[in-house]
Design a protein around this motif. Sequence first.
Motif, mmCIF file in Angstrom:
data_model
loop_
_atom_site.group_PDB
_atom_site.id
_atom_site.type_symbol
_atom_site.label_atom_id
_atom_site.label_comp_id
_atom_site.label_asym_id
_atom_site.label_seq_id
_atom_site.Cartn_x
_atom_site.Cartn_y
_atom_site.Cartn_z
ATOM 1 N N SER A 17 -44.836 -30.556 -1.436
ATOM 2 C CA SER A 17 -44.136 -31.495 -0.545
ATOM 3 C C SER A 17 -44.414 -31.202 0.918
ATOM 4 O O SER A 17 -44.453 -32.110 1.746
ATOM 5 C CB SER A 17 -42.635 -31.435 -0.815
ATOM 6 O OG SER A 17 -42.151 -30.108 -0.622
ATOM 7 N N LEU A 74 -47.784 -37.867 -7.986
ATOM 8 C CA LEU A 74 -46.909 -37.559 -6.860
ATOM 9 C C LEU A 74 -46.778 -36.052 -6.632
ATOM 10 O O LEU A 74 -46.514 -35.611 -5.520
ATOM 11 C CB LEU A 74 -45.522 -38.167 -7.089
ATOM 12 C CG LEU A 74 -45.457 -39.695 -7.144
ATOM 13 C CD1 LEU A 74 -44.031 -40.149 -7.416
ATOM 14 C CD2 LEU A 74 -45.955 -40.314 -5.845
ATOM 15 N N VAL A 105 -52.088 -36.625 2.993
ATOM 16 C CA VAL A 105 -52.675 -37.783 2.319
ATOM 17 C C VAL A 105 -53.600 -38.545 3.272
ATOM 18 O O VAL A 105 -54.694 -38.978 2.894
ATOM 19 C CB VAL A 105 -51.560 -38.706 1.788
ATOM 20 C CG1 VAL A 105 -52.163 -39.959 1.166
ATOM 21 C CG2 VAL A 105 -50.707 -37.969 0.767
ATOM 22 N N ARG A 106 -53.187 -38.687 4.514
ATOM 23 C CA ARG A 106 -54.012 -39.420 5.489
ATOM 24 C C ARG A 106 -55.342 -38.713 5.721
ATOM 25 O O ARG A 106 -56.399 -39.343 5.727
ATOM 26 C CB ARG A 106 -53.260 -39.552 6.809
ATOM 27 C CG ARG A 106 -54.018 -40.360 7.866
ATOM 28 C CD ARG A 106 -53.338 -40.316 9.212
ATOM 29 N NE ARG A 106 -52.007 -40.900 9.155
ATOM 30 C CZ ARG A 106 -50.893 -40.232 9.442
ATOM 31 N NH1 ARG A 106 -50.947 -38.947 9.766
ATOM 32 N NH2 ARG A 106 -49.725 -40.829 9.395
ATOM 33 N N SER A 147 -46.472 -33.251 3.437
ATOM 34 C CA SER A 147 -47.767 -33.617 2.857
ATOM 35 C C SER A 147 -48.039 -35.110 2.985
ATOM 36 O O SER A 147 -49.172 -35.536 3.196
ATOM 37 C CB SER A 147 -47.816 -33.213 1.381
ATOM 38 O OG SER A 147 -47.719 -31.819 1.246
ATOM 39 N N SER A 148 -46.998 -35.891 2.831
ATOM 40 C CA SER A 148 -47.131 -37.330 2.997
ATOM 41 C C SER A 148 -46.367 -37.737 4.250
ATOM 42 O O SER A 148 -45.161 -37.470 4.366
ATOM 43 C CB SER A 148 -46.561 -38.064 1.768
ATOM 44 O OG SER A 148 -46.674 -39.450 1.910
ATOM 45 N N PRO A 149 -47.066 -38.291 5.269
ATOM 46 C CA PRO A 149 -48.418 -38.863 5.178
ATOM 47 C C PRO A 149 -49.532 -37.965 5.724
ATOM 48 O O PRO A 149 -50.686 -38.362 5.701
ATOM 49 C CB PRO A 149 -48.294 -40.105 6.050
ATOM 50 C CG PRO A 149 -47.383 -39.652 7.157
ATOM 51 C CD PRO A 149 -46.393 -38.718 6.505
#
Length: 436
Positions: free
Chosen positions: A36, A31, A288-289, A283-285
């Motif tokens: 972030s 994680l 990550v995407r 950062s998410s999503p």
Amino acid sequence: MKSGIAKRLLWSWRPESQREANDAIVKNMLLHWFPSTVTKRSLSFSYSFWLGTISAVLFVILSITGLILMFHYTPSMERAYPSMKDIDFATSYGWFLRGVHRVAAQLMVVSVFLHMMRVFYTGAYKKSPGKMGNRPRNWVVGIILLLLTLALSYTGYLLPMDQLAYWAMIIGANVAASVPFVGEHIKLALIGGTIIDQNALLRFYVLHCALLPIFMLVLMAYHMWRIRKDGGLACMDQVSLQHGMTDAVPASTKTYSLLGITSGIDIKVQAPSQMEEEDRILSSPNLVRRLWLVSLGTMAITILLAIYIQFPLEAPADPTMAPNPAKAPWYFLWLQELIADTTFTLAGMTVNGAFLGGIVIPSILLVWLVAVPYLDRTSAANCGIWFPRERLKQNIVFTVVILVIVALICVGAFCRGPSWVFYWPWEQWPELPVNF
């Protein structure tokens, strides 16, 4: 009661506070792999082309396919070539696994080299202004990773023990032997004797399957950690420099008593080089995407190339019948061509091209690449910008070096025929190669 039992069955831990939840995320490696929030610019394809991610994905593909191939390959002079034949024709989808492994190896050499070019052209090896990071050190780590990539590809290139692999091993051993005073000792350590036999194959097998991948994995982890430690990609520095020092509104949840009692400092708070809210995204999503899209695209291209490009084995290794011409892998053809071009006779003395072109000139280039961050005196404000005018001379020199290497590769690949005689691509080679 039922609700509590269901919660305990479905999830074994629930944080009692937001602080506890945040601590759990920070302590979790998966994680906490990325920050972030990231800048929008760092996600741009036009800046980094995601070449670092592509290289990492190719390394994962190579590790998985290589691990599977290890179950079917026998590292012995008698069984190496037959086991490769079995992989191609007897093992279910063996040809596909070998093709994916071979294509990924070639693509990784290209992607790591292009990644190095991107870092140079954007000046991303320079230390960030106002930061405690050490990007020059990470540039040196990147150079080592490039050398490890070439070594991994070369050692794997030799494992099939066909004519192509055997004589490529001979070429490499002869270049190593050309080093003055210690050349023969290097050759002896490299191939384990005076001839190419079981000792040589076993050494390259251990290097390719164990030692080099471990070093690669450790340095890749350090390289990525170093990027986080240095403040992210170099393009983030430009956003910081654009905003500079900004006044921040004191937060009601924080105490500034220390500033209040310090002489000459008032309650006014300044945030140096802070990113504006509109410059940052989660950062998410978002990250990550895009990471998944780049990974899936890399895997799809690798699989398609493995299906449509064939890598047939040549004849079994034969020490008594050298191919004419005998050529090194394409990424080392510039060295082979350089060796041929620097072998000449002057005043009755023959200059050793293997030493001059195979050792001296590449060593000078390597030392120059390592020293570039420490010799570059241009402003750190150009860090993270493609082709800044202030770095015009550095970019021209680097481009000339790259073009010379590419030209030597093309000459070695398309213009060298039997006995390493120069032929234009449209000229016909002699029907019978010249044997020495």
